[in-house]
Design a protein around this motif. Structure first.
Motif, mmCIF file in Angstrom:
data_model
loop_
_atom_site.group_PDB
_atom_site.id
_atom_site.type_symbol
_atom_site.label_atom_id
_atom_site.label_comp_id
_atom_site.label_asym_id
_atom_site.label_seq_id
_atom_site.Cartn_x
_atom_site.Cartn_y
_atom_site.Cartn_z
ATOM 1 N N CYS A 168 46.812 5.603 15.382
ATOM 2 C CA CYS A 168 46.395 7.003 15.280
ATOM 3 C C CYS A 168 46.516 7.664 16.641
ATOM 4 C CB CYS A 168 44.961 7.113 14.764
ATOM 5 S SG CYS A 168 43.772 6.185 15.751
ATOM 6 N N SER A 169 46.504 8.983 16.647
ATOM 7 C CA SER A 169 46.556 9.722 17.913
ATOM 8 C C SER A 169 45.191 10.279 18.304
ATOM 9 C CB SER A 169 47.577 10.858 17.826
ATOM 10 O OG SER A 169 47.319 11.689 16.702
ATOM 11 N N GLN A 224 46.178 11.064 12.328
ATOM 12 C CA GLN A 224 47.532 11.277 12.832
ATOM 13 C C GLN A 224 47.917 12.727 12.556
ATOM 14 O OE1 GLN A 224 49.926 8.511 10.639
ATOM 15 N NE2 GLN A 224 49.134 6.692 11.689
#
Length: 235
Positions: free
Chosen positions: A127-128, A220
């Motif tokens: 994930c970001s 994300q």
């Protein structure tokens, strides 16, 4: 040679690679939080019947439940992720082929913590952006009055990127700023914290009259025409 400390901003100095963290309060938290706490206690009672210092659900919270309170919270979370993502990526998104960005929650779960329970230092993969939302916790005065834990009771601590490399580094008055290695987010009902998922963080030990209940998530953000920004074709 001695010199007086400079306090004014210096245009010759560039503060590069900032570490953005968003922290804001959910306006509807007083109505939504009690419903979330009820849902989470019932989940724990019917699924695992565990009452240890820390209880963590699986990360499929949004797949399990289609509850108005949960949907309302995640609408706020989605807006908040876009708020920070668009702020730090604005210059880059101008060159993207995508005209629209979409957020996908790839994991969402809750934790119930008390009795000196804590969560060791970690970061999040796949994930970001990640986040923590405080559903329930003692008020600040009660929480910080704990005889042993004091103001650190139940705090979420974030660590700077340089924390791993200063241990055997030389320190003098010229680089004292490197000693600032962490940021403590005080737990407060209704507050959301969104941060880059690679940041190391931990939940410090907590003990209180109320359980410390949080919702965590991984997200994300993708463009509608993909995420490629630069061409790597040199021919």
């Amino acid at each position: 040679m001695s010199k007086k400390a400079e306090t004014k901003a210096n245009s010759n100095i560039h503060n590069l690679w900032p570490t953005p963290i968003l922290r804001k309060k959910f306006p509807q938290h007083r109505q939504v939080n009690p419903q979330l706490a009820k849902l989470f206690y019932e989940h724990r009672r019917t699924n695992d019947k565990v009452n240890g210092p820390v209880y963590s659900s699986t990360d499929d919270l949004l797949l399990r439940y289609n509850e108005p309170a949960l949907n309302q919270l995640f609408k706020f979370i989605s807006d908040s992720v876009f708020e920070i993502a668009s702020a730090v990526n604005a210059t880059f998104w101008e060159y993207s082929r995508s005209k629209k960005m979409h957020m996908n929650v790839v994991g969402a779960w809750f934790q119930i913590q008390n009795g000196y329970g804590f969560h060791e230092t970690h970061n999040h993969g796949n994930c970001s952006w990640s986040g923590v939302y405080y559903v329930q916790v003692d008020d600040q005065e009660t929480r910080e009055s704990h005889e042993a834990l004091g103001p650190m009771n139940g705090v979420t601590r974030f660590y700077g990127h340089h924390v791993d490399v200063i241990g055997d580094g030389y320190m003098d008055s010229e680089n004292l700023y490197l000693q600032s290695t962490s940021f403590d987010s005080k737990p407060e009902e209704g507050v959301l914290v969104v941060f880059s998922s690679h940041l190391k963080h931990m939940a410090l030990p907590y003990e209180g009259k109320k359980d410390r209940i949080i919702v965590s998530f991984n997200a994300q953000v993708h463009g509608d025409k993909g995420d490629e920004l630069f061409s790597y074709n040199f021919f």
